[in-house]
Design an enzyme around this catalytic site. Structure first.
Site, PDB file in Angstrom:
ATOM      1  N   GLN A 104       0.845  -1.196   0.000  1.00 43.95           N
ATOM      2  CA  GLN A 104       0.000   0.000   0.000  1.00 43.95           C
ATOM      3  C   GLN A 104       0.879   1.244   0.000  1.00 43.95           C
ATOM      4  OE1 GLN A 104      -3.356  -0.271   3.052  1.00 43.95           O
ATOM      5  NE2 GLN A 104      -2.125  -2.044   3.565  1.00 43.95           N
ATOM      6  N   HIS A 122      -1.469   1.461  -4.316  1.00 44.89           N
ATOM      7  CA  HIS A 122      -1.878   2.863  -4.172  1.00 44.89           C
ATOM      8  C   HIS A 122      -1.028   3.807  -5.018  1.00 44.89           C
ATOM      9  CE1 HIS A 122      -3.899   1.857  -0.053  1.00 44.89           C
ATOM     10  NE2 HIS A 122      -4.545   1.393  -1.077  1.00 44.89           N
ATOM     11  N   CYS A 160       2.431  20.102 -17.793  1.00 39.56           N
ATOM     12  CA  CYS A 160       2.746  18.936 -18.634  1.00 39.56           C
ATOM     13  C   CYS A 160       3.428  19.404 -19.930  1.00 39.56           C
ATOM     14  CB  CYS A 160       1.440  18.198 -18.951  1.00 39.56           C
ATOM     15  SG  CYS A 160       1.634  16.880 -20.140  1.00 39.56           S
ATOM     16  N   CYS A 163       0.585  18.604 -22.859  1.00 41.42           N
ATOM     17  CA  CYS A 163      -0.706  19.293 -22.994  1.00 41.42           C
ATOM     18  C   CYS A 163      -0.860  20.514 -22.084  1.00 41.42           C
ATOM     19  CB  CYS A 163      -1.851  18.310 -22.738  1.00 41.42           C
ATOM     20  SG  CYS A 163      -1.919  17.757 -21.017  1.00 41.42           S
ATOM     21  N   GLY A 200       2.997  -4.431   8.907  1.00 39.82           N
ATOM     22  CA  GLY A 200       2.921  -2.977   9.088  1.00 39.82           C
ATOM     23  C   GLY A 200       1.730  -2.305   8.461  1.00 39.82           C
ATOM     24  N   SER A 202      -2.413  -1.285   9.259  1.00 45.43           N
ATOM     25  CA  SER A 202      -3.449  -1.236  10.289  1.00 45.43           C
ATOM     26  C   SER A 202      -4.692  -2.039   9.871  1.00 45.43           C
ATOM     27  CB  SER A 202      -3.845   0.219  10.550  1.00 45.43           C
ATOM     28  OG  SER A 202      -4.325   0.802   9.353  1.00 45.43           O
ATOM     29  N   ASN A 226       3.439  -6.921  13.361  1.00 48.21           N
ATOM     30  CA  ASN A 226       3.009  -5.567  13.715  1.00 48.21           C
ATOM     31  C   ASN A 226       3.191  -5.401  15.228  1.00 48.21           C
ATOM     32  OD1 ASN A 226       1.339  -3.192  14.242  1.00 48.21           O
ATOM     33  ND2 ASN A 226       0.338  -3.589  12.273  1.00 48.21           N
ATOM     34  N   ALA A 244       9.065  -4.733  12.013  1.00 47.71           N
ATOM     35  CA  ALA A 244       9.493  -5.386  10.770  1.00 47.71           C
ATOM     36  C   ALA A 244      11.013  -5.469  10.679  1.00 47.71           C
ATOM     37  CB  ALA A 244       8.945  -4.616   9.570  1.00 47.71           C
TER      38      ALA A 244
END
Ligand code: NAD
Length: 261
Positions: A104, A122, A160, A163, A200, A202, A226, A244
């Protein structure tokens, strides 16, 4: 069960498995010095609500504020290194027939630690693109801005090159769909895995939080790493309270170390 018993139980399962997935969240990077989601609520940007900053609407309403916030995050990530827990996962990847990291996180630390198969659910802070058309924007330009000490909190996003639309980070914002390819790869890897390490996270942010439960339903051994309990803890086969950076090297040593020596 004490720590050594847990290590040998999980190491045995990993040694027997051919397909393994590591699901990682912000806690994986905490020991590298990247704030977790919770930490950002109390840190430098604590006076802003991330749910208000991390949306397409927020970017459209105040592009300089949102771009400046992400530049701060890029700066933070560029200034840290992947810790020994990252190296341990990479060692396991090299050792296992099929090892996939599903993260994530958007900080790119798995790749910097040498991981080859990383699914970013993500998106990534290392991939910027334009807001209107999604044209990619070279990260070297973003790095240059991030390293410019004269810039304040608010920074107007560059335009950009194709564009002219403002450039945005390639992360998934609240209200946006997860990238389809990454989602399909994550579900497929979890569907086939015999062992899933949940590190790690939640286990609160959906849909990523569904993956450990899906692994359970598919019959995988699911191991949580965790320091704190999470909503997933009661469902984990092994729930390992620790960091970890401490536990993963011990686990990798137990799986691989004996063969190397
Ligand atoms: P979270 O902040 O909600 O949870 C972090 C979890 O990590 C907690 O359960 C905490 O107990 C645990 N943790 C803390 N230190 C740890 C350590 N040393 N070892 C193992 N675990 C540790 O993070 P989340 O579940 O990933 O969800 C939050 C969202 O925030 C995600 O969407 C993520 O994309 C985003 N985010 C990403 C980063 C990053 O890329 N590094 C940083 C902040 C937020």
């Amino acid at each position: 069960m004490d720590d050594s018993q847990m290590i040998s139980e999980v190491a045995d399962a990993l040694a027997d498995a051919s397909r393994v997935v590591a699901l990682t969240g912000a806690g994986m990077s905490a020991e590298s010095g990247v704030p977790t989601f919770r930490d950002t609520l109390t840190g430098l940007w604590g006076r802003y609500d991330p749910q208000r900053l991390a949306t397409p609407q927020a970017f459209a309403a105040d592009p300089s504020l949102v771009f400046g916030w992400y530049l701060t995050r890029v700066r933070a990530v560029l200034s840290v290194e992947p810790h020994v827990g990252y190296d341990a996962l990479t060692r396991l990847e090299r050792h296992m027939p099929e090892f996939t990291v599903v993260t994530q996180n958007v900080d790119g630390l798995h790749q910097r630690a040498g991981a080859r198969k990383v699914v970013e659910l993500h998106g990534s802070l290392v991939g910027f693109r334009c807001f209107d058309q999604g044209h990619p924007y070279g990260f070297e330009h973003i790095e240059e801005l991030a390293r410019d000490p004269s810039l304040g909190e608010r920074v107007a996003p560059p335009a950009c090159h194709v564009c002219g639309s403002p450039v945005r980070p390639g992360v998934v914002w609240y209200g946006e769909a997860l990238p389809a390819t990454a989602t399909a790869q994550a579900w497929s890897a979890v569907g086939e895995a015999e062992v899933v390490l949940v590190i790690g996270t939640s286990a609160l942010v959906y849909p990523a939080a569904e993956l450990p439960m899906a692994a359970k339903r598919n019959g995988a051994m699911v191991v949580e790493i965790n320091p704190d309990q999470t909503p997933f803890t009661p469902s984990a086969d092994v729930s390992w309270r620790g960091r970890a950076g401490e536990l993963l090297p011990r686990l990798a040593d137990a799986v691989i170390g004996a063969e190397v020596s």
